[in-house]
Design an enzyme around this catalytic site. Structure first.
Site, PDB file in Angstrom:
ATOM      1  N   ASP A  42      -5.268  -3.317  13.388  1.00  0.00           N
ATOM      2  CA  ASP A  42      -5.909  -3.665  12.127  1.00  0.00           C
ATOM      3  C   ASP A  42      -5.441  -2.664  11.076  1.00  0.00           C
ATOM      4  O   ASP A  42      -4.573  -1.825  11.343  1.00  0.00           O
ATOM      5  CB  ASP A  42      -7.434  -3.674  12.266  1.00  0.00           C
ATOM      6  N   ASP A  47      -7.544   1.675  14.199  1.00  0.00           N
ATOM      7  CA  ASP A  47      -8.486   2.188  15.197  1.00  0.00           C
ATOM      8  C   ASP A  47      -8.744   1.154  16.285  1.00  0.00           C
ATOM      9  O   ASP A  47      -9.510   1.398  17.212  1.00  0.00           O
ATOM     10  CB  ASP A  47      -9.800   2.651  14.551  1.00  0.00           C
ATOM     11  N   SER A  88     -10.781  -0.756   7.045  1.00  0.00           N
ATOM     12  CA  SER A  88     -10.439  -1.261   8.367  1.00  0.00           C
ATOM     13  C   SER A  88      -9.761  -2.630   8.310  1.00  0.00           C
ATOM     14  O   SER A  88      -8.676  -2.761   7.757  1.00  0.00           O
ATOM     15  CB  SER A  88     -11.701  -1.299   9.233  1.00  0.00           C
ATOM     16  N   ASP A 110      -6.490   0.082   9.664  1.00  0.00           N
ATOM     17  CA  ASP A 110      -6.520   1.537   9.862  1.00  0.00           C
ATOM     18  C   ASP A 110      -6.175   1.948  11.285  1.00  0.00           C
ATOM     19  O   ASP A 110      -6.258   3.123  11.635  1.00  0.00           O
ATOM     20  CB  ASP A 110      -7.868   2.122   9.441  1.00  0.00           C
TER      21      ASP A 110
END
Length: 454
Positions: free
Chosen positions: A247, A251, A105, A249
């Site tokens: 960020d 999400d 992440s 990833d």
């Protein structure tokens, strides 16, 4: 190994420094074996989907997980570099038995992580994570490996980024026209470096793109949602109508308005929530926010006839409360927003599309829309610690917290908790008067530093 404390999984999967336990190729292989066994992956079943972000250690872990799954007879489809929410959506649409996402992440590139989605695109329960932990740590699967034609196969998903983009455009944005809008985008050199720009351009927007050249080591490096000042400055430099930063990833997403002022997840929840409330589409007239979210969100929403349900920190806990109260909107201050009408996990791109839709339909600039919420002054401090000793076992820290709580009364809040993904303790202070924050923070942090500070 029957309690949650024994689980390898934290608040968002297994995470750590790549090539150091537990984030090793050996453990990733054992996780692949455990996933195949738990989800009953066989040659005649649906496959296990694997995706990753742009970290240098990603392919190593990706191949280890795939080897583990196929060694137990399950087939694997490799999606390559894709946002975490893209893997979740594709898991359900393929369909796949389950999926494994390899990402840490917002952490720096040295770290990596392993998280699992079930076939319904939801994260695993605590009980499932305990079962997987036990399978990983034991030898119960030894000797159960198939041979010959029973060994699983690995295939590549053709043009996975385009497949995700088409899914988003067809199901969630077919009526959205962004022609004439200039959008500044920071993809954090991460998993969304192709998908978010492609979707926005397909909808007619002009994109001013930065941090979209991943090299394996620059993911989240002084860019993306954890460095919001970068997108704020880029909005002004590019003369954009709005800016968004993911960020690693993707999400989550943080925004900057046309004046270069940053909006966090609380403000996004307020804008999206009020829009849904006015249109009669906010389930049970409520949304979920965490205990860390600003008290201004409660005031904003209560005055409009809605209510805010609080959850523990972490998107899985936000989602639990959404299920419990049958709600369709929830999220975190970090920009992790769950729109259950579209996806059961946080999706930075879908959140951006919904905010852009509100801007379009209302005809208002983001600087105008954000006026719906008056934020209480907050101070968030992340302190590295040498150990995660239970807070209640440190009398000096407990006494300091009680003293601060008494000082604030009903006009503020204090929260002290450990990070679920890093070796840090997080202090959040909120008060009506900004001048109170730093002295009160020092009152709490002084004993923390003395006892467990690095």
């Amino acid at each position: 190994m029957s309690s949650i404390q024994s689980s390898l999984f934290g608040t968002d999967g297994i995470r750590g420094e790549a090539n150091r336990y537990p984030m090793t190729a050996q453990l990733a292989l054992r996780l692949g074996r455990a996933v195949a066994h738990h989800f009953k992956a066989r040659r005649d079943s649906a496959p296990i989907l694997i995706g990753r972000d742009t970290r240098q250690s990603g392919p190593m872990l990706e191949h280890a997980v795939a080897a583990g799954v196929t060694s137990m007879g399950g087939d694997v489809v490799l999606a390559g570099v894709l946002p975490t929410p893209a893997i979740a959506l594709l898991t359900r649409s393929m369909p796949a038995l389950a999926s494994v996402v390899i990402s840490a992440s917002h952490n720096s590139y040295e770290d990596n992580g392993l998280k699992i989605f079930q076939g319904n695109a939801r994260k695993c329960s605590d009980a499932t994570e305990i079962e997987l932990t036990n399978l990983i740590r034991s030898d119960v699967l030894d000797g159960q490996e198939p041979t010959g034609a029973g060994v699983g196969q690995i295939s590549l998903m053709e043009n996975a980024p385009r497949r995700y983009a088409d899914l988003v455009l067809e199901k969630f944005a077919s009526d959205l026209d962004l022609t004439g809008m200039k959008i500044a985008v920071d993809t954090a050199n991460g998993a969304a470096y192709r998908t978010t720009p492609n979707v926005l351009e397909s909808l007619g927007a002009t994109i001013a793109l930065i941090n979209n050249q991943p090299d394996g080591c620059n993911i989240n490096r002084k860019c993306g949602s954890t460095y919001p000042e970068i997108i704020a400055r880029h909005v002004l430099d590019a003369g954009a109508h709005v800016g968004l930063a993911h960020d690693g990833d993707a999400d989550r997403v943080i925004f900057a308005d046309e004046t270069g002022e940053v909006l966090d997840g609380d403000e996004v929840l307020a804008i999206l929530g009020l829009d849904l409330l006015r249109r009669g589409k906010l389930a049970n007239n409520a949304l979920v926010a965490t205990v860390m979210s600003n008290l201004g969100l409660d005031e904003c929403f209560n005055s409009a006839g809605g209510r805010v349900v609080r959850s523990a920190v972490g998107d899985r806990y936000v989602f639990e409360q959404m299920l419990l109260h049958e709600l369709n909107l929830g999220g975190e201050q970090s920009g992790h927003i769950i729109l259950r009408d579209y996806n059961d996990s946080g999706d930075g791109l879908l959140t951006a599309l919904q905010l852009l839709r509100v801007m379009r339909t209302s005809g208002k600039r983001l600087s105008e829309l954000r006026q719906c919420m008056r934020k209480y002054p907050q101070l968030l401090i992340n302190l590295a610690v040498k150990e995660k000793r239970p807070i209640e076992s440190m009398p000096e820290v407990v006494a300091a917290l009680q003293s601060v709580e008494k000082t604030l009364g009903q006009s503020g809040r204090v929260f002290l908790r450990y990070s679920g993904t890093e070796k840090k303790i997080r202090l959040l202070l909120e008060a009506r008067e900004e001048g109170q924050l730093q002295p009160l923070a020092e009152e709490v942090l002084k004993p923390v530093r003395a006892l467990i500070g690095c």
